[in-house]
Design a protein around this motif. Structure first.
Motif, PDB file in Angstrom:
ATOM      1  N   TRP A  85       1.118  -1.099  -0.063  1.00 47.52           N
ATOM      2  CA  TRP A  85       0.554   0.288  -0.009  1.00 47.52           C
ATOM      3  C   TRP A  85       0.607   1.380  -0.008  1.00 47.52           C
ATOM      4  CZ3 TRP A  85      -0.370   3.671   3.952  1.00 47.52           C
ATOM      5  CH2 TRP A  85      -1.156   5.038   3.458  1.00 47.52           C
ATOM      6  N   LEU A  86       2.518   1.203   1.335  1.00 45.67           N
ATOM      7  CA  LEU A  86       2.398   2.547   0.983  1.00 45.67           C
ATOM      8  C   LEU A  86       3.758   2.625  -0.779  1.00 45.67           C
ATOM      9  CD1 LEU A  86       4.507   1.857   4.725  1.00 45.67           C
ATOM     10  CD2 LEU A  86       3.621   3.848   3.162  1.00 45.67           C
ATOM     11  N   VAL A  87       3.708   1.843  -1.040  1.00 49.88           N
ATOM     12  CA  VAL A  87       4.281   2.014  -2.413  1.00 49.88           C
ATOM     13  C   VAL A  87       2.910   1.778  -3.326  1.00 49.88           C
ATOM     14  CG1 VAL A  87       5.790   0.737  -4.100  1.00 49.88           C
ATOM     15  CG2 VAL A  87       5.949  -0.159  -1.859  1.00 49.88           C
ATOM     16  N   SER A  88       2.536   1.640  -3.129  1.00 48.05           N
ATOM     17  CA  SER A  88       0.841   2.298  -4.595  1.00 48.05           C
ATOM     18  C   SER A  88       0.425   3.622  -4.126  1.00 48.05           C
ATOM     19  CB  SER A  88      -0.101   0.898  -4.255  1.00 48.05           C
ATOM     20  OG  SER A  88      -0.691   1.623  -3.281  1.00 48.05           O
TER      21      SER A  88
ATOM     22  N   GLY B  74       5.600   5.837  -1.973  1.00 47.25           N
ATOM     23  CA  GLY B  74       6.358   5.501  -1.819  1.00 47.25           C
ATOM     24  C   GLY B  74       7.465   5.082  -1.863  1.00 47.25           C
ATOM     25  N   LYS B  75       8.990   5.406  -1.781  1.00 46.62           N
ATOM     26  CA  LYS B  75       9.835   5.028  -2.296  1.00 46.62           C
ATOM     27  C   LYS B  75      10.717   4.191  -2.243  1.00 46.62           C
ATOM     28  CE  LYS B  75       8.630   6.219  -6.883  1.00 46.62           C
ATOM     29  NZ  LYS B  75       8.200   4.986  -8.230  1.00 46.62           N
ATOM     30  N   HIS B  76      10.612   4.048  -0.636  1.00 50.17           N
ATOM     31  CA  HIS B  76      12.128   3.737   0.837  1.00 50.17           C
ATOM     32  C   HIS B  76      11.323   2.974   1.935  1.00 50.17           C
ATOM     33  CE1 HIS B  76      14.959   5.749  -1.636  1.00 50.17           C
ATOM     34  NE2 HIS B  76      14.718   6.761  -2.405  1.00 50.17           N
ATOM     35  N   ILE B  77      11.669   2.443   2.156  1.00 48.96           N
ATOM     36  CA  ILE B  77      10.097   1.423   3.177  1.00 48.96           C
ATOM     37  C   ILE B  77      11.595   0.336   3.434  1.00 48.96           C
ATOM     38  CG2 ILE B  77       9.075  -0.328   3.492  1.00 48.96           C
ATOM     39  CD1 ILE B  77       7.487   2.552   1.788  1.00 48.96           C
ATOM     40  N   ALA B  78      11.429   0.842   5.201  1.00 44.38           N
ATOM     41  CA  ALA B  78      12.715  -0.306   5.962  1.00 44.38           C
ATOM     42  C   ALA B  78      11.230  -0.265   6.585  1.00 44.38           C
ATOM     43  CB  ALA B  78      13.440   1.166   6.568  1.00 44.38           C
TER      44      ALA B  78
ATOM     45  N   ILE C  84       8.879  -8.832  -0.567  1.00 43.08           N
ATOM     46  CA  ILE C  84       9.963  -7.848  -1.012  1.00 43.08           C
ATOM     47  C   ILE C  84      10.426  -7.568  -2.240  1.00 43.08           C
ATOM     48  CG2 ILE C  84      12.308  -6.838   0.074  1.00 43.08           C
ATOM     49  CD1 ILE C  84      11.478  -8.218   3.280  1.00 43.08           C
ATOM     50  N   GLN C  85      10.687  -8.888  -2.631  1.00 48.54           N
ATOM     51  CA  GLN C  85      11.502  -8.746  -3.839  1.00 48.54           C
ATOM     52  C   GLN C  85       9.936  -8.025  -4.738  1.00 48.54           C
ATOM     53  OE1 GLN C  85      12.392 -13.066  -4.595  1.00 48.54           O
ATOM     54  NE2 GLN C  85      14.256 -12.818  -3.084  1.00 48.54           N
ATOM     55  N   GLN C  86       8.865  -8.090  -4.560  1.00 48.09           N
ATOM     56  CA  GLN C  86       8.257  -7.878  -5.842  1.00 48.09           C
ATOM     57  C   GLN C  86       8.002  -6.003  -5.415  1.00 48.09           C
ATOM     58  OE1 GLN C  86       5.721  -9.139  -8.244  1.00 48.09           O
ATOM     59  NE2 GLN C  86       5.424  -6.803  -8.672  1.00 48.09           N
TER      60      GLN C  86
ATOM     61  N   GLY D 239       9.693  -1.108  -8.213  1.00 51.76           N
ATOM     62  CA  GLY D 239      10.415   0.506  -8.309  1.00 51.76           C
ATOM     63  C   GLY D 239      11.070   1.163  -6.166  1.00 51.76           C
ATOM     64  N   ALA D 240      10.356  -0.128  -6.055  1.00 51.15           N
ATOM     65  CA  ALA D 240      10.757   0.581  -4.767  1.00 51.15           C
ATOM     66  C   ALA D 240      11.994   0.436  -3.877  1.00 51.15           C
ATOM     67  CB  ALA D 240       9.921  -0.175  -3.263  1.00 51.15           C
ATOM     68  N   THR D 241      13.060   1.012  -2.733  1.00 50.48           N
ATOM     69  CA  THR D 241      14.215   0.329  -2.561  1.00 50.48           C
ATOM     70  C   THR D 241      13.348   0.360  -0.754  1.00 50.48           C
ATOM     71  OG1 THR D 241      15.635   2.201  -3.635  1.00 50.48           O
ATOM     72  CG2 THR D 241      16.701   1.147  -1.024  1.00 50.48           C
ATOM     73  N   VAL D 242      13.561  -1.211  -0.708  1.00 46.70           N
ATOM     74  CA  VAL D 242      13.907  -1.973   0.929  1.00 46.70           C
ATOM     75  C   VAL D 242      14.318  -2.070   1.652  1.00 46.70           C
ATOM     76  CG1 VAL D 242      11.994  -3.606   1.599  1.00 46.70           C
ATOM     77  CG2 VAL D 242      11.447  -2.808  -0.489  1.00 46.70           C
TER      78      VAL D 242
END
Length: 203
Positions: free
Chosen positions: A2-5, A8-12, A27-29, A34-37
């Protein structure tokens, strides 16, 4: 997801355990979208672990930390008269100690949001969940305290979510008992719409 949708580009992501194969696949998805996890292992009920996590996330080569969603929790249900000290402390650890340590470690940062996943149990109670209700009530109070300090702080008293989360893991008898009390599970889509509204509008 949801955050990526929402852009959000950088998620910890933090947890006491390493990601399961299912979580690793998710996480791989996210990364393919396009997110950095960043995955950090640590027990947020321990102040040194929280300090270490926040230190890693505020290094100069990292984007600034702008928001926290605290969704950790644990159930150890029993009647109050039968609750052991250990059962009480285990449930208190992520909700009370964890929230406090995150508050202490980030109150000087410029956060856009600090959201706690609390529970309806702190408002109306729940049979066998006195420890859980008390732990969530602490989260509610601390978020009110943060708001009084002029800091972001939102505590959401969630009812059960359908198909995911702790309530979905309850046996059929426990779920029927909730339904009999008029507590109908939220679908994940409904819950995420509520979360979006709370993050984007004054509450």
């Amino acid at each position: 997801q949801w955050l990526v949708s929402q852009g959000g580009k950088h998620i910890a992501l933090t947890s006491r355990r390493v990601p399961s194969p299912t979580a690793q696949s998710a996480i791989q998805q996210l990364e393919s979208d396009g997110a950095t996890v960043t995955v950090l292992q640590g027990d947020i009920s321990q102040s040194d672990a929280v300090d270490c996590i926040i230190q890693q996330l505020t290094q100069s080569d990292h984007p600034p930390l702008k928001g926290i969603i605290h969704a950790a929790g644990l159930l150890q249900d029993s009647l109050l008269s039968q609750l052991s000290q250990k059962q009480f402390e285990q449930v208190m650890a992520p909700k009370v100690s964890g929230t406090w340590h995150l508050h202490q470690a980030t109150q000087d940062l410029s956060l856009d949001f600090f959201v706690c996943f609390s529970s309806i149990a702190s408002l109306i109670g729940s049979p066998g969940q006195g420890n859980y209700a008390a732990a969530n009530a602490f989260m509610d109070a601390l978020m009110q305290h943060r708001s009084a300090m002029g800091l972001p702080g939102t505590s959401i008293n969630w009812g059960p979510w359908a198909n995911v989360g702790m309530a979905a893991q309850l046996d059929e008898k426990a779920q029927d008992r909730m339904q009999a009390r008029g507590v109908t599970p939220l679908t994940p889509a409904q819950a995420l719409k509520i979360l979006e509204d709370l993050l984007t509008k004054p509450a």
